[in-house]
Design a protein around this motif. Structure first.
Motif, short mmCIF file in Angstrom:
data_model
loop_
_atom_site.label_atom_id
_atom_site.label_comp_id
_atom_site.label_asym_id
_atom_site.label_seq_id
_atom_site.Cartn_x
_atom_site.Cartn_y
_atom_site.Cartn_z
N ALA A 3 -12.96 -21.91 -14.88
CA ALA A 3 -13.09 -22.07 -16.33
C ALA A 3 -11.85 -22.81 -16.80
O ALA A 3 -10.80 -22.21 -17.02
CB ALA A 3 -13.20 -20.71 -17.00
N LYS A 6 -9.61 -21.48 -19.71
CA LYS A 6 -9.44 -20.03 -19.77
C LYS A 6 -8.14 -19.61 -20.43
O LYS A 6 -8.02 -18.47 -20.90
CB LYS A 6 -9.53 -19.42 -18.37
N PHE A 25 -19.09 -24.92 -27.14
CA PHE A 25 -18.86 -25.67 -25.90
C PHE A 25 -17.52 -25.28 -25.28
O PHE A 25 -17.41 -25.12 -24.06
CB PHE A 25 -18.87 -27.17 -26.18
N GLU A 28 -17.76 -21.85 -23.74
CA GLU A 28 -18.50 -21.87 -22.48
C GLU A 28 -17.66 -22.41 -21.33
O GLU A 28 -17.98 -22.18 -20.16
CB GLU A 28 -19.77 -22.70 -22.64
N ALA A 29 -16.59 -23.13 -21.66
CA ALA A 29 -15.67 -23.62 -20.63
C ALA A 29 -14.46 -22.69 -20.48
O ALA A 29 -13.49 -23.06 -19.82
CB ALA A 29 -15.20 -25.03 -20.97
N GLY A 30 -14.54 -21.51 -21.09
CA GLY A 30 -13.52 -20.49 -20.86
C GLY A 30 -12.57 -20.21 -21.98
O GLY A 30 -11.76 -19.28 -21.89
N HIS A 330 -28.67 -18.95 -18.60
CA HIS A 330 -27.79 -18.15 -19.44
C HIS A 330 -28.59 -17.52 -20.57
O HIS A 330 -29.59 -18.08 -21.04
CB HIS A 330 -26.67 -19.02 -20.02
N VAL A 347 -21.83 -28.56 -20.50
CA VAL A 347 -20.66 -28.24 -19.68
C VAL A 347 -21.15 -28.14 -18.24
O VAL A 347 -22.08 -27.38 -17.95
CB VAL A 347 -20.00 -26.92 -20.13
N GLY A 349 -21.84 -27.21 -14.51
CA GLY A 349 -21.95 -25.86 -13.97
C GLY A 349 -20.69 -25.33 -13.33
O GLY A 349 -20.40 -24.13 -13.43
N ARG A 352 -18.29 -23.44 -15.75
CA ARG A 352 -18.76 -22.30 -16.53
C ARG A 352 -18.77 -21.05 -15.67
O ARG A 352 -18.77 -21.13 -14.44
CB ARG A 352 -20.18 -22.55 -17.05
N THR A 353 -18.79 -19.92 -16.33
CA THR A 353 -18.98 -18.68 -15.59
C THR A 353 -20.42 -18.61 -15.09
O THR A 353 -21.29 -19.36 -15.55
CB THR A 353 -18.70 -17.46 -16.49
#
Length: 381
Positions: A3, A6, A25, A28-30, A330, A347, A349, A352-353
């Protein structure tokens, strides 16, 4: 999976669509995204229909995985609770008209004075400067002012609205996100923050690259629905089928055009669409209108000629291709525990988590992030 954001904290003062989607967005990227909302009702999107649990389905879609801090920004004491957060936050996103944040003491200059590394993103319809900067507007106004809407808006007796909020998302959300990422990269190199002026109307001009090139080069500016990609050619149109569906025909290149013509059994004397485009388009329309969508779906799959049957959104969500891509794995969960497909985001894959269910925040759920100052009673021993 990593991520990449994060360690990034975002304060989101925005409402409705462009800013909230941009911070979605980032989340979703942390990134840790903290929505700043008015006490009592929260942001307006919470009240929209359809309701889904405590708030609206739209709010749940756009605010999945965020936090909520309810503060009255007009109250100096409550505003002061933001100062500890502002000292170490990385990004501020706001969507008020120019001057509003300054009147609240939360302008870029105000915040940069306590946090010089802040990346401050302002999203507006017309930008922070210029004759229209303070003007009210919505998506339809921005695409109208930019010239985009005039390129394909239907006939006077049947005007056509675009099926998407183009200015909000393509002119606001996407430019906000990639400029924030550019600013983060620049800060890594220089240690300096930035004020990003994101104008939704400004950012529509890239969509008209072809029209700008054609108009300036030939001095024949494209009009309403008369250009290659707006309906002026038989090779790029929507054709109704016999059962009320539509074929999206885009066989622009000659090899695809000939394959398309073979698939619909277009007469040889009409295949040269430069001779009489209207006659060719009429003949194509008649051929397509003679058969139902299922017939053409199979025919065009065999022909592989850039032609498809227009799918409904429900059909698209059930399409094995999109399902196989993991686009719909998701989920978003409401306050009652019900789940539905989360809004797909652009984003990659690996950033992402793993697919999971996440909730939008309840109003003020994270007020402990900005506790009230303890009063100094002046007591002495």
């Amino acid at each position: 999976m990593t991520a990449p954001l994060k360690d990034i904290r975002v304060l989101d003062f925005s409402t409705l669509l462009p800013g909230p989607m941009a911070t979605l967005f980032l989340a979703e990227a942390g990134a840790e995204v903290i929505k700043i909302e008015r006490p009592g009702r929260g942001e307006e999107m919470r009240s929209y229909d359809p309701k889904w649990g405590q708030d609206s389905a739209n709010f749940a879609m756009l605010n999945r995985g965020k936090k909520s801090l309810a503060l009255d920004l007009k109250d100096p004491a409550q505003r002061a609770r933001l100062i500890p957060l502002l000292k170490d936050v990385d990004i501020v996103v706001e969507q008020f008209r120019p001057g509003v944040m300054a009147r609240l003491g939360l302008s870029y200059e105000d915040i940069a004075a306590i946090n010089p590394e802040i990346i401050y993103c302002s999203i507006t319809g017309y930008g922070q400067s210029g004759p229209k900067a303070a003007r009210a507007g919505h998506d339809l106004n921005y695409i109208g002012d930019s010239g985009l809407l005039a390129l394909s808006c239907g006939r006077p007796e049947a005007p056509v609205l675009p099926p998407a909020l183009i200015a909000d998302i393509a002119g606001g959300t996407y430019p906000a996100v990639f400029n924030i990422l550019l600013a983060l990269r620049d800060r890594d190199q220089t240690g300096k923050g930035a004020h990003l002026d994101i104008s939704m109307s400004d950012n529509l001009f890239p969509f008209m690259y072809w029209a700008m090139a054609e108009g300036q080069t030939t001095h024949q500016w494209p009009g309403n629905g008369d250009a290659l990609v707006t309906g002026g050619s038989p090779r790029y149109r929507l054709y109704p089928t016999s059962d009320g569906r539509f074929v999206a025909a885009a066989p622009i290149e000659e090899k695809f055009w000939q394959a398309f013509a073979d698939a619909i059994d277009l007469p040889d004397d009409l295949r040269d669409d430069t001779h009489d485009p209207a006659a060719t388009a009429q003949a194509v329309g008649a051929r397509i209108a003679d058969k139902p969508a299922d017939h053409w779906r199979a025919a065009f799959e065999r022909a592989d000629c850039c032609c498809t049957v227009v799918q409904t959104l429900q059909e698209a969500l059930q399409d094995p291709h999109f399902q196989s891509r993991g686009l719909l794995e998701h989920e978003v969960e409401n306050t009652d525990g019900a789940r539905q497909i989360a809004l797909p985001v652009p984003v990659a894959g690996q950033f992402r988590t793993a697919p999971h269910a996440a909730r939008a925040p309840t109003l003020g759920a994270d007020n402990d992030l900005a506790p009230q100052a303890t009063p100094n009673t002046g007591d002495t021993e």
